[in-house]
Design a protein around this motif. Structure first.
Motif, PDB file in Angstrom:
ATOM      1  N   ALA A 135     -19.421   7.673   6.906  1.00 20.57           N
ATOM      2  CA  ALA A 135     -17.992   7.481   6.671  1.00 20.57           C
ATOM      3  C   ALA A 135     -17.485   6.208   7.347  1.00 20.57           C
ATOM      4  O   ALA A 135     -16.673   5.469   6.782  1.00 20.57           O
ATOM      5  N   PHE A 136     -17.953   5.955   8.569  1.00 19.26           N
ATOM      6  CA  PHE A 136     -17.579   4.713   9.255  1.00 19.26           C
ATOM      7  C   PHE A 136     -18.041   3.497   8.458  1.00 19.26           C
ATOM      8  O   PHE A 136     -17.313   2.507   8.320  1.00 19.26           O
ATOM      9  N   ASN A 137     -19.250   3.565   7.939  1.00 22.22           N
ATOM     10  CA  ASN A 137     -19.773   2.443   7.148  1.00 22.22           C
ATOM     11  C   ASN A 137     -18.946   2.231   5.883  1.00 22.22           C
ATOM     12  O   ASN A 137     -18.723   1.095   5.451  1.00 22.22           O
ATOM     13  N   ALA A 138     -18.491   3.335   5.280  1.00 20.92           N
ATOM     14  CA  ALA A 138     -17.659   3.226   4.086  1.00 20.92           C
ATOM     15  C   ALA A 138     -16.300   2.614   4.400  1.00 20.92           C
ATOM     16  O   ALA A 138     -15.712   1.917   3.563  1.00 20.92           O
ATOM     17  N   LEU A 139     -15.808   2.884   5.615  1.00 18.57           N
ATOM     18  CA  LEU A 139     -14.503   2.360   6.030  1.00 18.57           C
ATOM     19  C   LEU A 139     -14.579   0.903   6.472  1.00 18.57           C
ATOM     20  O   LEU A 139     -13.576   0.176   6.442  1.00 18.57           O
ATOM     21  N   LEU A 140     -15.760   0.480   6.873  1.00 22.92           N
ATOM     22  CA  LEU A 140     -15.936  -0.823   7.519  1.00 22.92           C
ATOM     23  C   LEU A 140     -15.478  -1.977   6.626  1.00 22.92           C
ATOM     24  O   LEU A 140     -14.727  -2.860   7.058  1.00 22.92           O
ATOM     25  N   LYS A 141     -15.906  -1.992   5.389  1.00 26.19           N
ATOM     26  CA  LYS A 141     -15.590  -3.103   4.483  1.00 26.19           C
ATOM     27  C   LYS A 141     -14.096  -3.194   4.218  1.00 26.19           C
ATOM     28  O   LYS A 141     -13.518  -4.291   4.157  1.00 26.19           O
ATOM     29  N   THR A 142     -13.453  -2.021   4.073  1.00 17.43           N
ATOM     30  CA  THR A 142     -12.011  -2.011   3.824  1.00 17.43           C
ATOM     31  C   THR A 142     -11.249  -2.547   5.027  1.00 17.43           C
ATOM     32  O   THR A 142     -10.248  -3.258   4.876  1.00 17.43           O
ATOM     33  N   LEU A 143     -11.706  -2.215   6.240  1.00 15.39           N
ATOM     34  CA  LEU A 143     -11.052  -2.728   7.445  1.00 15.39           C
ATOM     35  C   LEU A 143     -11.254  -4.239   7.586  1.00 15.39           C
ATOM     36  O   LEU A 143     -10.394  -4.939   8.119  1.00 15.39           O
ATOM     37  N   GLU A 144     -12.404  -4.715   7.121  1.00 11.85           N
ATOM     38  CA  GLU A 144     -12.701  -6.137   7.259  1.00 11.85           C
ATOM     39  C   GLU A 144     -11.868  -6.990   6.298  1.00 11.85           C
ATOM     40  O   GLU A 144     -11.355  -8.042   6.674  1.00 11.85           O
ATOM     41  N   GLU A 145     -11.698  -6.518   5.058  1.00 18.41           N
ATOM     42  CA  GLU A 145     -10.937  -7.265   4.057  1.00 18.41           C
ATOM     43  C   GLU A 145      -9.990  -6.303   3.331  1.00 18.41           C
ATOM     44  O   GLU A 145     -10.188  -5.958   2.159  1.00 18.41           O
ATOM     45  N   PRO A 146      -8.934  -5.850   4.009  1.00 16.96           N
ATOM     46  CA  PRO A 146      -8.032  -4.866   3.407  1.00 16.96           C
ATOM     47  C   PRO A 146      -7.060  -5.542   2.432  1.00 16.96           C
ATOM     48  O   PRO A 146      -6.775  -6.740   2.552  1.00 16.96           O
ATOM     49  N   PRO A 147      -6.529  -4.785   1.487  1.00 20.21           N
ATOM     50  CA  PRO A 147      -5.453  -5.309   0.634  1.00 20.21           C
ATOM     51  C   PRO A 147      -4.233  -5.666   1.492  1.00 20.21           C
ATOM     52  O   PRO A 147      -4.010  -5.088   2.557  1.00 20.21           O
ATOM     53  N   ALA A 148      -3.441  -6.591   1.025  1.00 21.79           N
ATOM     54  CA  ALA A 148      -2.313  -7.090   1.826  1.00 21.79           C
ATOM     55  C   ALA A 148      -1.248  -6.028   2.058  1.00 21.79           C
ATOM     56  O   ALA A 148      -0.465  -6.136   3.011  1.00 21.79           O
ATOM     57  N   HIS A 149      -1.203  -5.011   1.206  1.00 23.44           N
ATOM     58  CA  HIS A 149      -0.152  -4.005   1.304  1.00 23.44           C
ATOM     59  C   HIS A 149      -0.596  -2.747   2.051  1.00 23.44           C
ATOM     60  O   HIS A 149       0.110  -1.739   2.013  1.00 23.44           O
ATOM     61  N   VAL A 150      -1.733  -2.777   2.746  1.00 28.20           N
ATOM     62  CA  VAL A 150      -2.276  -1.582   3.409  1.00 28.20           C
ATOM     63  C   VAL A 150      -2.378  -1.805   4.915  1.00 28.20           C
ATOM     64  O   VAL A 150      -2.786  -2.882   5.372  1.00 28.20           O
ATOM     65  N   ILE A 151      -1.997  -0.784   5.683  1.00 25.44           N
ATOM     66  CA  ILE A 151      -2.145  -0.790   7.142  1.00 25.44           C
ATOM     67  C   ILE A 151      -2.877   0.495   7.540  1.00 25.44           C
ATOM     68  O   ILE A 151      -2.492   1.595   7.112  1.00 25.44           O
ATOM     69  N   PHE A 152      -3.912   0.348   8.354  1.00 29.59           N
ATOM     70  CA  PHE A 152      -4.643   1.495   8.876  1.00 29.59           C
ATOM     71  C   PHE A 152      -4.267   1.693  10.348  1.00 29.59           C
ATOM     72  O   PHE A 152      -4.263   0.731  11.131  1.00 29.59           O
ATOM     73  N   ILE A 153      -3.972   2.935  10.716  1.00 35.97           N
ATOM     74  CA  ILE A 153      -3.721   3.286  12.122  1.00 35.97           C
ATOM     75  C   ILE A 153      -4.694   4.402  12.482  1.00 35.97           C
ATOM     76  O   ILE A 153      -4.585   5.530  11.974  1.00 35.97           O
ATOM     77  N   LEU A 154      -5.639   4.106  13.345  1.00 33.03           N
ATOM     78  CA  LEU A 154      -6.648   5.073  13.770  1.00 33.03           C
ATOM     79  C   LEU A 154      -6.266   5.625  15.136  1.00 33.03           C
ATOM     80  O   LEU A 154      -5.878   4.865  16.031  1.00 33.03           O
ATOM     81  N   ALA A 155      -6.372   6.922  15.312  1.00 29.31           N
ATOM     82  CA  ALA A 155      -6.040   7.559  16.593  1.00 29.31           C
ATOM     83  C   ALA A 155      -7.227   8.386  17.059  1.00 29.31           C
ATOM     84  O   ALA A 155      -7.885   9.060  16.262  1.00 29.31           O
ATOM     85  N   THR A 156      -7.499   8.338  18.359  1.00 22.02           N
ATOM     86  CA  THR A 156      -8.647   9.077  18.891  1.00 22.02           C
ATOM     87  C   THR A 156      -8.466   9.358  20.374  1.00 22.02           C
ATOM     88  O   THR A 156      -7.783   8.609  21.086  1.00 22.02           O
TER      89      THR A 156
END
Length: 572
Positions: A135-156
C-alpha cells in the motif's frame, strides 16, 4: 441527539483553539496566508494531541472562501459541510481497517478527478503506519507527483514505522505531549462555561493522569462528572483515575525510608481496601521516586511541572534519601511490578515489596523531622573520609586476597540478580546485523559526540540516559548499553525519548541510525555469542616468541568492532 462526550463537543474548530501546539498551528497559518501550502503533510505524535483536529481545520482553511489571518470562517457553506462531515471532497480514511493495496489504488485513481464542490480534494489518512508495504508503494508515486488539486494529510502515532521514502515527500509536523498546565487551563475553561463546580486538586490529578493527551483528559473528566453528579471532587478524580492520594504515597515513602514496616503495611492495607489497583500503586511509587531524583537535580523542574501534587513533605523526603537508594527502590519496584501481573494475590507482593524497601535503608541520610544537624553531618563526612583512607591502606596490603574475594562475591551477586530479575527482551537479530558491519571508527564517532547528543535531550530524558553509553556501532545502527536494567526498559518503551535521540543524531551526524538498547551486564554474553556464530579463520602461525604474540584474526575482528579497551583475551 443524546449526550455527547466532552472531547467531541469541544473539538477545536480553529487553529487558535488547538491546545499546546502553538509552533505547528502558527506555521500552518503562515503557509495559508502566504499561499505556500504543501501537497502532503505528516502529523505525528502521541494520541489525543490534536493531529486529526488540525488536519480537519487545515482541510477547511484551504477551501474556505472567507479565510482571515489563516483561520477558516466556519460560516461559509464549505466550512459548515466539512464540520458536518458531508463534503465529498474531504475524505477521511482509517488505515487500520483500509490498509491493503486495493484501497490505496482506489484512492490513487479517484485523486485524478477534480473536486466537485471545493477548491481542493483533501485526503486525511489516520494511523497511516498501519498500511502494508504494498500500500505504501502504491501511495508513493501519487505523493511524488500529485495532481494540483489534491492534498494528502497523513496522521500517525508511530512515525518510525513509515518508510523513509514516504517521509521524504511530505512536510512533517511532530505534535508534542500537551503540558499539564495547558490541560488544566482548558478543563477549567470548559467547566466554567458549563457552570460546574470543581476542586482544583481534582483537575490537577486528571491533568497528570492524562499523560499529555487532551482527549484522555476530557474522557476522564467526563467520568468524574458522572461519578460525582456534576461536581468534580478530589475523591472522584482519584477513583476514576485509580491514583493513590498524595498523602498516602507520602506517608508510605516516609515509613519505608525509616524502616517502619508495620506502618507501611497498614498503608498498603488501606490502599487495597479502598479498591486501588496494586500495579497502579507501584506505578505511582516509581513516578514519585523519579520526581525525587529530578528534584535533587533541579527543584524548579518539579515545582513547575507537577502542579504541587507531591505533598508538603516532599522536599524533606528528598533530603532524607540518597539517590543510590532511590535507584535500588525503583529496581525493586520494577521487579515486583513484573511479577504482580501474573498473580491473583497482589496484596502478598505489596507486603513483600514493603518489607524489602524498608530493609534497604543503609544509605539514608539521617534527618530529624526534616531539620538537618549540619555539625553532625560534617562530623560523619570526616569519619567517612578517614574510614575510606584506612580501607584503602588495608586494601593495598592484602590486594590479592581481597581481589579474589571480591570476584567471588560479584559472581555470586550476578547469579542472584540473574535468578531474581526477569530478563528484558533483546532483539538479537538487529544487534547482530549492526555488529556485522560495525567498525571502530563509527563507535569512536558516537562516543566522541555522545555528551553532545545528551545535551539535546530534556532533563527528564537525560535522567534516563545518563547511565548509558554506545558499545558498538555501524553506519546504520548503534548499540547502547545501560548500567541499570529498569532504565533500559524505561528507555526502550519511551517513544518520545527515541524520537528525541534520532532528531539529535540527525542534527549532529547528518543521519538517523537505528538505536538498539541492551543491559550492560548482558552485553559481554551478546558480544561473545555473535563472535561464536560468526567464526573467522584463525591465524595458524604458532606463538614461538613470548615477547611477540600473534593474535588470531577473530581477536583482531573483535578489537575492530569493540576497541582494545573492551576486549579481554583469556586462555582456555
Amino acid at each position: 441527539m443524546g449526550y455527547q462526550a466532552l472531547y467531541r463537543v469541544w473539538r477545536p474548530q480553529r487553529f487558535d483553539e488547538i491546545v499546546g501546539q502553538k509552533v505547528i498551528t502558527q506555521t500552518l497559518k503562515n503557509a495559508l496566508i502566504t499561499d505556500q501550502t504543501s501537497h502532503a503533510y505528516l502529523f505525528s505524535g502521541p494520541r489525543g494531541t490534536g493531529k486529526t483536529s488540525t488536519a480537519k481545520i487545515l482541510a477547511k482553511a484551504v477551501n474556505c472562501k472567507n479565510l482571515k489571518d489563516g483561520e477558516p470562517c466556519n460560516e461559509c457553506e464549505t466550512c459548515i459541510a466539512i464540520n458536518n462531515g458531508s463534503l465529498n471532497d474531504v475524505i477521511e480514511i482509517d488505515a487500520a481497517s483500509n490498509n491493503g493495496v486495493e484501497e490505496i489504488r482506489n484512492i490513487r485513481d479517484k485523486a485524478k478527478y477534480a473536486p466537485t464542490e471545493a477548491d481542493y480534494k483533501v485526503y486525511i489518512i489516520d494511523e497511516v503506519h498501519m498500511l502494508s508495504t504494498g500500500a505504501f508503494n502504491a501511495l508513493l508515486k501519487t505523493l511524488e507527483e500529485p495532481p494540483a488539486h489534491v492534498i494528502f494529510i497523513l496522521a500517525t502515532t508511530e512515525p518510525h514505522k513509515i518508510p523513509a521514502t514516504i517521509i521524504s515527500r511530505v512536510q512533517r509536523f511532530d505534535f508534542k505531549r500537551i503540558k499539564a498546565n495547558d490541560i488544566l487551563e482548558q478543563m477549567e475553561k470548559i467547566l466554567t462555561s458549563k457552570n460546574i463546580k470543581y476542586d482544583e486538586r481534582a483537575l490537577k490529578v486528571i491533568a497528570k493522569s492524562a499523560e499529555g493527551g487532551m482527549r484522555d483528559a476530557l474522557s476522564i473528566l467526563d467520568q468524574a462528572l458522572s461519578y460525582s453528579n456534576d461536581h468534580v471532587t478530589y475523591e472522584s478524580a482519584l477513583q476514576v483515575t485509580g491514583s493513590v492520594a498524595r498523602d498516602d504515597l507520602q506517608n508510605y515513602v516516609q515509613y519505608v525510608i525509616k524502616g517502619n514496616v508495620s506502618e507501611g503495611l497498614q498503608v498498603v492495607e488501606t490502599i487495597l481496601d479502598n479498591g486501588k489497583d496494586a500495579s497502579q500503586f507501584i506505578e505511582d511509587l516509581i513516578d514519585y521516586c523519579q520526581h525525587l531524583l529530578l528534584y535533587q537535580q533541579d527543584s524548579q523542574i518539579i515545582s513547575d511541572s507537577e502542579l504541587g501534587l507531591l505533598g508538603d513533605k516532599f522536599a524533606d523526603i528528598a533530603q532524607m534519601i540518597d539517590s543510590k537508594l532511590i535507584y535500588q527502590y525503583v529496581e525493586t519496584m520494577n521487579n515486583v511490578q513484573q511479577q504482580i501481573r501474573y498473580t491473583y494475590h497482589p496484596d502478598v507482593y505489596l507486603d513483600i515489596l514493603t518489607v524489602r524497601l524498608a530493609n534497604q535503608k543503609e544509605t539514608v541520610k539521617e534527618v530529624d523531622n526534616g531539620e538537618t544537624n549540619k555539625e553532625l553531618v560534617s562530623l560523619k563526612e570526616q569519619i567517612a573520609s578517614l574510614t575510606d583512607q584506612l580501607n584503602n591502606f588495608q586494601q593495598h596490603k592484602v590486594e590479592n586476597v581481597q581481589t579474589t574475594d571480591k570476584t567471588s562475591e560479584n559472581k555470586s551477586r550476578s547469579r542472584e540478580s540473574h535468578d531474581s530479575e526477569p530478563k528484558p527482551k533483546i532483539n538479537l537479530t538487529k544487534i547482530f546485523a549492526v555488529l556485522g558491519s560495525a567498525t571502530r571508527k563509527d563507535l569512536s564517532e558516537y562516543q566522541q559526540h555522545w555528551d553532545e547528543l545528551m545535551q539535546s535531550l530534556t532533563v527528564t530524558q537525560r535522567a534516563i540516559m545518563h547511565v548509558s553509553k554506545p558499545v558498538a556501532a555501524s553506519h546504520d545502527g548503534v548499540v547502547v548499553a545501560f548500567d541499570y536494567g529498569f532504565l533500559y526498559q524505561k528507555a526502550g518503551n519511551d517513544q518520545d525519548l527515541m524520537d528525541a535521540l534520532q532528531n539529535g543524531m540527525d542534527q549532529i551526524f547528518g543521519r538517523v541510525a537505528d538505536l538498539l538498547f541492551v543491559p550492560n551486564d548482558e552485553w559481554p554474553a551478546i558480544r561473545k555469542e555473535y563472535l561464536e556464530k560468526n567464526p573467522i579463520k584463525k591465524n595458524k602461525q604458532s606463538v614461538k616468541n613470548a615477547d611477540v604474540e600473534e593474535q588470531s584474526s577473530s581477536v583482531l575482528k573483535a578489537k575492530e568492532l569493540f576497541g582494545d579497551d573492551l576486549v579481554n583475551i583469556e586462555d582456555d
